[in-house]
Design a protein around this motif. Structure first.
Motif, PDB file in Angstrom:
ATOM      1  N   ILE A 301      10.985  98.453 -18.148  1.00 31.13           N
ATOM      2  CA  ILE A 301      12.403  98.289 -18.453  1.00 31.13           C
ATOM      3  C   ILE A 301      12.650  98.827 -19.868  1.00 31.13           C
ATOM      4  CG2 ILE A 301      14.278  96.648 -18.810  1.00 31.13           C
ATOM      5  CD1 ILE A 301      12.993  94.833 -16.750  1.00 31.13           C
ATOM      6  N   TRP A 302      13.533  99.805 -19.968  1.00 34.60           N
ATOM      7  CA  TRP A 302      13.865 100.406 -21.260  1.00 34.60           C
ATOM      8  C   TRP A 302      14.757  99.442 -22.048  1.00 34.60           C
ATOM      9  CZ3 TRP A 302      12.247 105.441 -22.679  1.00 34.60           C
ATOM     10  CH2 TRP A 302      11.556 106.122 -21.680  1.00 34.60           C
ATOM     11  N   LEU A 303      14.429  99.255 -23.320  1.00 32.32           N
ATOM     12  CA  LEU A 303      15.154  98.312 -24.177  1.00 32.32           C
ATOM     13  C   LEU A 303      15.945  99.061 -25.234  1.00 32.32           C
ATOM     14  CD1 LEU A 303      15.825  95.506 -25.359  1.00 32.32           C
ATOM     15  CD2 LEU A 303      13.649  95.624 -26.613  1.00 32.32           C
ATOM     16  N   ARG A 304      17.262  98.843 -25.233  1.00 34.91           N
ATOM     17  CA  ARG A 304      18.117  99.292 -26.334  1.00 34.91           C
ATOM     18  C   ARG A 304      18.548  98.070 -27.120  1.00 34.91           C
ATOM     19  NH1 ARG A 304      21.507 102.015 -29.348  1.00 34.91           N
ATOM     20  NH2 ARG A 304      20.717 104.037 -28.696  1.00 34.91           N
ATOM     21  N   THR A 305      18.562  98.189 -28.442  1.00 38.61           N
ATOM     22  CA  THR A 305      19.054  97.094 -29.264  1.00 38.61           C
ATOM     23  C   THR A 305      19.695  97.632 -30.534  1.00 38.61           C
ATOM     24  OG1 THR A 305      18.498  94.910 -30.164  1.00 38.61           O
ATOM     25  CG2 THR A 305      16.954  96.688 -30.635  1.00 38.61           C
ATOM     26  N   THR A 306      20.391  96.740 -31.230  1.00 48.21           N
ATOM     27  CA  THR A 306      20.926  97.048 -32.554  1.00 48.21           C
ATOM     28  C   THR A 306      20.414  96.002 -33.535  1.00 48.21           C
ATOM     29  OG1 THR A 306      22.934  95.791 -32.013  1.00 48.21           O
ATOM     30  CG2 THR A 306      23.022  98.186 -31.762  1.00 48.21           C
ATOM     31  N   MET A 307      20.236  96.441 -34.761  1.00 46.13           N
ATOM     32  CA  MET A 307      19.835  95.555 -35.849  1.00 46.13           C
ATOM     33  C   MET A 307      20.863  95.649 -36.973  1.00 46.13           C
ATOM     34  SD  MET A 307      17.072  94.090 -34.842  1.00 46.13           S
ATOM     35  CE  MET A 307      15.607  94.294 -33.805  1.00 46.13           C
ATOM     36  N   LEU A 308      21.067  94.523 -37.640  1.00 45.43           N
ATOM     37  CA  LEU A 308      22.014  94.440 -38.747  1.00 45.43           C
ATOM     38  C   LEU A 308      21.237  94.161 -40.025  1.00 45.43           C
ATOM     39  CD1 LEU A 308      25.028  94.288 -39.607  1.00 45.43           C
ATOM     40  CD2 LEU A 308      24.919  91.833 -39.157  1.00 45.43           C
ATOM     41  N   VAL A 309      21.299  95.083 -40.971  1.00 42.33           N
ATOM     42  CA  VAL A 309      20.583  94.917 -42.230  1.00 42.33           C
ATOM     43  C   VAL A 309      21.570  94.641 -43.363  1.00 42.33           C
ATOM     44  CG1 VAL A 309      18.607  96.329 -41.561  1.00 42.33           C
ATOM     45  CG2 VAL A 309      20.575  97.417 -42.643  1.00 42.33           C
ATOM     46  N   GLY A 329       6.759  98.995 -32.072  1.00 44.92           N
ATOM     47  CA  GLY A 329       7.084  99.978 -31.041  1.00 44.92           C
ATOM     48  C   GLY A 329       7.628  99.426 -29.745  1.00 44.92           C
ATOM     49  N   ALA A 330       8.113  98.196 -29.741  1.00 44.75           N
ATOM     50  CA  ALA A 330       8.609  97.609 -28.494  1.00 44.75           C
ATOM     51  C   ALA A 330      10.018  98.076 -28.138  1.00 44.75           C
ATOM     52  CB  ALA A 330       8.598  96.086 -28.585  1.00 44.75           C
ATOM     53  N   ILE A 331      10.712  98.688 -29.101  1.00 46.15           N
ATOM     54  CA  ILE A 331      12.099  99.106 -28.890  1.00 46.15           C
ATOM     55  C   ILE A 331      12.137 100.582 -28.489  1.00 46.15           C
ATOM     56  CG2 ILE A 331      14.347  99.416 -30.009  1.00 46.15           C
ATOM     57  CD1 ILE A 331      13.469  97.118 -31.919  1.00 46.15           C
ATOM     58  N   ASP A 332      12.871 100.889 -27.445  1.00 46.96           N
ATOM     59  CA  ASP A 332      12.999 102.269 -26.998  1.00 46.96           C
ATOM     60  C   ASP A 332      14.157 102.988 -27.688  1.00 46.96           C
ATOM     61  OD1 ASP A 332      10.918 102.280 -24.845  1.00 46.96           O
ATOM     62  OD2 ASP A 332      12.193 100.676 -24.074  1.00 46.96           O
ATOM     63  N   HIS A 333      15.305 102.336 -27.763  1.00 47.38           N
ATOM     64  CA  HIS A 333      16.495 102.932 -28.377  1.00 47.38           C
ATOM     65  C   HIS A 333      17.039 101.942 -29.403  1.00 47.38           C
ATOM     66  CE1 HIS A 333      16.274 105.814 -25.142  1.00 47.38           C
ATOM     67  NE2 HIS A 333      16.496 104.891 -24.241  1.00 47.38           N
ATOM     68  N   LEU A 334      17.229 102.412 -30.625  1.00 47.35           N
ATOM     69  CA  LEU A 334      17.609 101.513 -31.722  1.00 47.35           C
ATOM     70  C   LEU A 334      18.810 102.058 -32.481  1.00 47.35           C
ATOM     71  CD1 LEU A 334      16.966  99.057 -33.596  1.00 47.35           C
ATOM     72  CD2 LEU A 334      15.497 100.619 -34.909  1.00 47.35           C
ATOM     73  N   GLY A 335      19.780 101.170 -32.712  1.00 47.76           N
ATOM     74  CA  GLY A 335      20.863 101.452 -33.641  1.00 47.76           C
ATOM     75  C   GLY A 335      20.780 100.458 -34.787  1.00 47.76           C
ATOM     76  N   VAL A 336      21.018 100.908 -36.009  1.00 45.72           N
ATOM     77  CA  VAL A 336      20.951 100.035 -37.185  1.00 45.72           C
ATOM     78  C   VAL A 336      22.243 100.178 -37.975  1.00 45.72           C
ATOM     79  CG1 VAL A 336      19.658  99.373 -39.240  1.00 45.72           C
ATOM     80  CG2 VAL A 336      18.452 100.384 -37.289  1.00 45.72           C
TER      81      VAL A 336
END
Length: 447
Positions: A301-309, A329-336
């Motif tokens: 299962i491909w994981l997309r997530t966002t992080m708030l810094v 490396g567990a995240i496939d697609h990342l927005g920050v």
């Protein structure tokens, strides 16, 4: 008195996919009322901008767009400028006072009010208050899907009941209001009959879908209904909340052929103290348990997530915990995204601020790290044969096609450039990956 003449309407849509659906509803209103859509603001007599008011950068983009269209109006044939959406909902009086060049304001639940605006029967300020009974579109609502018809967004709920400290969404969109399963399935059937092969389900809190209905339902029941829609191939899930991703949902994603093996879960952070300040209601352990459950599924299962810094109270040690988590490396697609101080949110009152410059440094550090991880992961896919949904001609050349695999959502997760073969938008074809970079894949249809 004769009715006003049909209008020539120009649209600008800003912000998230939920806003795109709202814009498409307003486009449907324009179409059904006998007005004409035009591609250039200079050709229009009515200018409409659907705004975003989520964070400071989005607000600035919205204001800049309003001012640009106001200039077009002042110099050309346009007689009416309409500002709709979240910015109007958030600052109705302030905008009305400061922007006299705007003729009408519509809020985030006022899409159908555009009909009265175009009929020249609406008051200047037509921003409705938000509540449990506020407007929510359904399968009977006029809607004109934009772009390529083989992929469409379907909004299954509006608003949010979460108390997240940094988020203004409940004030922009109101409390959670879910559509019925029957309405969503019927819309999906209508879309599929018109050539849609992929639907992307969107809601601010997808995994609490249906809990607010008089006869409560859940996301698993909705998905079971959607899996019965003929000719749909991919059902994609956006914006799940970490604590309400149930084992049953992961089992469905992995086991139901029509549900894309993909999940968009905005984690926001991994450090427990920062998560507490964010009022997210979970800890690092919850995040890690969720990722472990995802990774235990087969197929992948491909994981997309966002992080708030840069949230107030994010120490260097807290950021390093986040950095190490991404590094695994567990995240496939990342927005920050860097934290934005939004009036009316609890975060805006917190001490121990992180400077904007440091927040941006942290954002860049995470994105550079993720780019290295994606490069390695994509290179591992070379020589794999994968299923690709054709999106159409490549932006790079009319002689190339482009598409996406199951782990890529439209517009945000990269693409696959196909160097040979033929296909039309919505076709599903097998391709072998031949090249890769951090963003995109190159593949051949000649197997």
């Amino acid at each position: 008195m004769s009715a006003p003449a049909p209008k020539k309407v120009y649209f600008v849509s800003l912000g998230c996919p939920k806003n795109q659906v709202d814009t498409e509803v307003m486009l449907g209103v324009v179409r059904d009322q006998g007005h004409t859509l035009v591609d250039s603001p200079e050709d229009a007599d009515t200018l409409v901008v659907n705004t975003c008011g989520f964070i400071e950068e989005a607000k600035k983009e919205s204001i800049d767009t309003i001012l640009e269209l106001a200039q077009v109006k002042a110099q050309g044939e346009a007689k009416r400028l309409v500002v709709a959406g979240c910015l109007s909902q958030r600052y109705p009086k302030e905008l009305a006072d400061e922007l006299p060049e705007v003729d009408n304001f519509l809020g985030s639940a006022d899409q159908l009010g555009l009909a009265q605006v175009l009929a020249e029967q609406a008051p200047r300020m037509a921003v409705s208050p938000l509540g449990r009974r506020a407007y929510l579109y359904d399968h009977t609502t006029p809607r004109q899907v934009t772009g390529r018809r083989h992929s469409a967004y379907v909004k299954i709920a509006e608003g949010c009941d979460r108390p997240c400290a940094f988020c203004i969404i409940p004030k922009l969109r109101g409390p959670q209001r879910s559509r019925t399963i029957d309405s969503i399935v019927r819309e999906a059937e209508q879309l599929a009959e018109n050539g849609t092969r992929e639907i992307c389900l969107v809601a601010q809190d997808l995994t609490t879908y249906g809990t607010d209905l008089e006869d409560p339902r859940n996301i698993e029941q909705l998905l079971a209904g959607l899996c019965g829609v003929k000719d749909l191939r991919w059902i994609r899930l956006h914006y799940a909340f970490p604590t309400t991703v149930r084992d049953e949902l992961l089992t469905m994603i992995a086991g139901e052929p029509k549900i894309a093996t993909y999940l968009d879960v905005p984690l926001q952070h991994v450090d427990t103290d920062v998560l507490k300040k964010m009022r997210r209601g979970y800890t690092e352990k919850v995040v890690r348990n969720l990722v472990e459950k995802l990774r235990a599924q087969s197929p992948y299962i491909w994981l997309r997530t966002t992080m708030l810094v840069g949230h107030p109270g994010e120490t260097e040690a807290a950021f390093q915990r986040l950095y190490q988590f991404v590094e695994e490396g567990a995240i496939d697609h990342l927005g920050v995204f860097p934290w934005s101080r939004e009036d009316g949110t609890p975060s805006a009152l917190l001490p121990t601020r992180v400077s904007p410059e440091l927040a941006e440094e942290r954002r860049l550090a995470l994105m550079e790290l993720q780019e290295e991880i994606r490069q390695e992961r994509h290179e591992e896919m070379i020589d794999e044969v994968i299923e690709v949904m054709i999106d159409g001609e490549s932006d790079e050349s009319e002689f190339l096609l482009e598409g996406r695999h199951e782990g890529q959502a439209p517009g945000i997760d990269g693409k696959i450039v196909l160097t040979d073969g033929t296909g039309k938008p919505g076709d599903f074809l097998k391709a072998r990956v031949t090249q890769a970079d951090a963003n995109d894949l190159v593949a051949t249809l000649a197997l």
